[in-house]
Design a protein around this motif. Structure first.
Motif, short mmCIF file in Angstrom:
data_model
loop_
_atom_site.label_atom_id
_atom_site.label_comp_id
_atom_site.label_asym_id
_atom_site.label_seq_id
_atom_site.Cartn_x
_atom_site.Cartn_y
_atom_site.Cartn_z
N THR A 22 0.83 -1.21 0.00
CA THR A 22 0.00 0.00 0.00
C THR A 22 0.87 1.25 0.00
O THR A 22 0.64 2.18 -0.77
CB THR A 22 -0.90 0.01 1.25
N VAL A 23 1.87 1.24 0.89
CA VAL A 23 2.73 2.41 1.03
C VAL A 23 3.57 2.64 -0.24
O VAL A 23 3.75 3.76 -0.69
CB VAL A 23 3.64 2.21 2.27
N CYS A 24 4.06 1.54 -0.82
CA CYS A 24 4.88 1.66 -2.03
C CYS A 24 3.96 1.64 -3.25
O CYS A 24 4.01 0.73 -4.07
CB CYS A 24 5.89 0.54 -2.11
N ASN A 25 3.13 2.66 -3.34
CA ASN A 25 2.24 2.76 -4.48
C ASN A 25 2.70 3.91 -5.36
O ASN A 25 2.97 5.00 -4.86
CB ASN A 25 0.80 3.00 -3.99
N PRO A 26 2.80 3.67 -6.67
CA PRO A 26 3.36 4.71 -7.55
C PRO A 26 2.51 5.98 -7.62
O PRO A 26 2.97 6.97 -8.20
CB PRO A 26 3.43 4.03 -8.91
N CYS A 27 1.30 5.99 -7.03
CA CYS A 27 0.52 7.23 -7.07
C CYS A 27 1.11 8.30 -6.15
O CYS A 27 0.76 9.46 -6.25
CB CYS A 27 -0.96 6.98 -6.76
N ILE A 28 2.03 7.90 -5.26
CA ILE A 28 2.74 8.91 -4.47
C ILE A 28 4.23 8.86 -4.81
O ILE A 28 4.75 7.84 -5.24
CB ILE A 28 2.52 8.74 -2.94
N SER A 29 4.92 9.99 -4.59
CA SER A 29 6.32 10.09 -5.00
C SER A 29 7.21 9.13 -4.19
O SER A 29 6.84 8.71 -3.10
CB SER A 29 6.82 11.52 -4.79
N ALA A 30 8.37 8.83 -4.75
CA ALA A 30 9.30 7.92 -4.08
C ALA A 30 9.66 8.47 -2.70
O ALA A 30 9.73 7.73 -1.72
CB ALA A 30 10.55 7.74 -4.92
N GLU A 31 9.87 9.78 -2.62
CA GLU A 31 10.21 10.42 -1.35
C GLU A 31 9.12 10.20 -0.30
O GLU A 31 9.40 9.88 0.84
CB GLU A 31 10.36 11.92 -1.60
N GLN A 37 6.88 7.81 -0.39
CA GLN A 37 6.82 6.38 -0.07
C GLN A 37 7.79 6.05 1.05
O GLN A 37 7.46 5.32 1.99
CB GLN A 37 7.16 5.54 -1.30
N ILE A 38 9.01 6.60 0.95
CA ILE A 38 10.02 6.32 1.97
C ILE A 38 9.59 6.89 3.32
O ILE A 38 9.68 6.22 4.35
CB ILE A 38 11.39 6.87 1.55
N ALA A 39 9.11 8.13 3.30
CA ALA A 39 8.68 8.77 4.56
C ALA A 39 7.54 7.97 5.20
O ALA A 39 7.55 7.70 6.40
CB ALA A 39 8.25 10.20 4.30
N LEU A 40 6.59 7.57 4.37
CA LEU A 40 5.45 6.82 4.88
C LEU A 40 5.87 5.44 5.38
O LEU A 40 5.38 4.95 6.40
CB LEU A 40 4.42 6.68 3.75
N ALA A 41 6.78 4.82 4.66
CA ALA A 41 7.29 3.52 5.09
C ALA A 41 7.97 3.64 6.45
O ALA A 41 7.75 2.83 7.34
CB ALA A 41 8.28 2.96 4.06
N LEU A 42 8.78 4.69 6.61
CA LEU A 42 9.47 4.89 7.89
C LEU A 42 8.47 5.11 9.00
O LEU A 42 8.62 4.59 10.10
CB LEU A 42 10.41 6.10 7.80
N ASN A 43 7.42 5.86 8.71
CA ASN A 43 6.43 6.19 9.72
C ASN A 43 5.54 5.00 10.08
O ASN A 43 5.42 4.63 11.24
CB ASN A 43 5.59 7.37 9.20
N LEU A 44 4.94 4.39 9.08
CA LEU A 44 3.94 3.35 9.34
C LEU A 44 4.54 1.95 9.46
O LEU A 44 4.03 1.11 10.18
CB LEU A 44 2.88 3.35 8.24
N LEU A 45 5.62 1.69 8.71
CA LEU A 45 6.16 0.32 8.70
C LEU A 45 7.35 0.15 9.62
O LEU A 45 7.73 -0.95 9.96
CB LEU A 45 6.58 -0.07 7.28
#
Lengths: 119, 415
Positions: free
Chosen positions: B117-126, B128-136
């Motif tokens: 979900t977090v690594c979805n191309p509808c949001i920028s790579a930057e 995705q990384i921020a969200l991954a760090l936060n949620l995952l």
């Protein structure tokens, strides 16, 4: 930048012109380094393919004959596609191709691809 | 362990697990509810544990409290619960029936779904990384800001925009179907690779934070490798690459937080266990018929675990770069390929190739030319190193170039 196909030809027929397995082995690195060099310049569009020496030719009357090489001894052995400013640059790049040297002593044909911008 | 140390540690390991399970249960549109419930759980822990002491099983305590808070939330928001129990296929006999499963399997499944979900191309790579760090990975906003060398407001906005986008696009929290998995996995691997690089190559002086970023990227990649549908060759190749790189973590940064060049590293500080793991995953990665860029990069990293300068080593590295560049061009790979060419075929040939690259805005390009001309034509070498110095930004890069220039002057004196 335009794209050019480099078509490699060599004599696949005459016995005296066939490289020994050792020669072939030694030439592999030359090919790999040459393609690597083009890729490092970001000028390799497609690594292309090598072709087996045997093949079939279908004539206009649908007659099928063996071998792609009807009139000349040299046949296509492979191809790649490169990116170059113009024919001059493409030709300069093609001059380093290992097919021109022993044990292959073949030739390179340089052809510009038709793209939307230059058709 | 003191409660002051325990809570931040549990926050790092447990926050993301509970958030994932709740997000998986609630769906992307209620992501904030999940985050609020878990934050509230940790707040209760901070308050109660300081008064009554640490419970016997702190993790179990957190899980129970999170479950209760979720059920209370359902009671107070009956409509939400009703909608949810209809959506998720549980028998909707009432709120009590909604099962909040915090078993290891459920946590892993939820986290895997969340990765996609977090690594979805509808949001920028930057993002995705921020969200991954936060949620995952359970990183707080301050930690993410430190990792990106930016401030909290920027991270806060970036996270919120990303969450909004995921909601608008109605991205489902689920693992992709077998038919989609290769395409989706590609994007996930790019993000995990960037996350790892952020830690490995970051200019941040905070060594602990950098190690954490690498460790989290590895943990998530490991999760994919352990899960049958996502256990693909490219995943194993990436994990192998990460193992080889992190095996040198201790050796490549000195006590002052400065980078130690490969040639100056103390090999006794290389982590043998991680090298062995890297080899294991590289073997796993070869069980397929497709080679990804991670395969070639892992192969290159493997040969770098041999400190000895042998022709075999550099010839292998050269050929791996030749192939890597054919899959994906990058200036840094082109420069490294030319360095390997010098080691394998000699400086003369490498100079001819280096002159063709014309990466004239890149200081590494001039450093490479400087290196190649050193002892061949020192005047040219100096000229190139000086150009490199004028283009370099970071103090660390400049220090390395200056060292090279001094080296040339020193040999000049001794002659």
């Amino acid at each position: 930048m335009d794209e050019f196909m480099l078509i490699f030809r060599r004599d696949h027929e005459s016995k005296e012109n066939q490289p020994s397995p050792e020669d072939m082995q030694a030439s592999i690195k030359e090919w790999l380094d040459w393609k690597g060099s083009l890729a490092a310049q970001n000028k390799l569009v497609s690594s292309g393919n090598r072709l087996r020496p045997d093949g079939k030719v279908i004539k206009s009357d649908k007659m099928v004959i063996n071998g792609p090489y009807a009139e000349i001894k040299e046949a296509i052995g492979g191809f790649i596609v490169i990116r170059a400013r113009d024919y001059d640059e493409a030709v300069e790049m093609a001059k380093d191709c290992p097919v021109l040297r022993a044990p292959w002593s073949g030739s390179v044909e340089v052809r510009m691809l038709v793209s939307e911008s230059n058709s | 362990m003191e409660e002051k140390e325990l809570i931040p540690r549990l926050f790092r390991t447990e926050y993301r697990k509970i958030v994932s399970v709740l997000c998986y249960l609630f769906g992307i549109e209620h992501i904030e509810i999940a985050e609020d419930i878990v934050s509230d759980t940790f707040l209760s822990a901070t308050e109660l544990w300081s008064l009554k002491g640490i419970p016997e099983n702190p993790t179990g305590w957190l899980y129970t409290v999170a479950k209760n808070k979720t059920k209370n939330y359902f009671k107070r928001h009956a409509l939400f619960a009703k909608k949810l129990s209809a959506e998720i296929k549980y028998s909707s006999n009432g709120v009590e029936e909604i099962d909040i499963d915090l078993s290891v399997k459920s946590i892993n499944d939820s986290q895997l779904a969340m990765i996609f979900t977090v690594c979805n191309p509808c949001i920028s790579a930057e993002s995705q990384i921020a969200l991954a760090l936060n949620l995952l990975c359970g990183f707080g906003i301050q930690e993410i800001a430190d990792a990106f060398l930016t401030n909290k407001e920027v991270v806060y906005k970036r996270l919120n925009r990303a969450k909004e986008k995921l909601k608008i696009e109605k991205i489902r929290i689920e693992q992709p179907s077998p038919a989609e998995i290769d395409d989706r996995l590609n994007i996930v691997l790019i993000t995990l690779y960037l996350l790892f690089s952020e830690g490995y190559y970051s200019t941040s002086q905070d060594t602990i934070l950098r190690k954490d970023l690498c460790a989290e990227a590895m943990r998530l990649t490991y999760l994919l490798a352990e899960n049958e549908p996502t256990n693909k060759p490219a995943v194993n190749a990436l994990l192998s690459l990460m193992c080889f790189h992190s095996s040198r973590f201790e050796a490549r940064i000195n006590e002052e937080g400065e980078t130690v060049l490969y040639s100056d590293q103390d090999t006794t500080l290389w982590n043998k266990d991680l090298i062995d793991k890297g080899i294991y995953y590289l073997n796993q990665a070869s069980k397929g018929n497709k080679l990804s860029k991670y395969h070639f990069e892992a192969g290159i990293a493997y040969w770098h675990t041999h400190k000895e300068d042998t022709t075999e080593k550099w010839e292998n590295i050269l050929q791996l770069y030749n192939q890597l560049l054919q899959i994906e061009y990058s200036p840094i790979a082109a420069l490294n390929r030319t360095f390997a060419l010098a080691k394998a075929n000699g400086k003369g040939k490498a100079i001819i190739e280096a002159e063709k690259l014309q990466l004239t805005d890149n200081h590494f390009y001039y450093s490479l030319l400087g290196y190649l001309y050193t002892d061949v034509d020192n005047e040219k070498a100096l000229k190139h190193f000086k150009t490199a110095l004028s283009l370099a930004n970071s103090g660390a890069d400049k220090a390395v170039i200056i060292k090279n220039i001094e080296g040339i002057y020193d040999t000049g004196k001794s002659h």
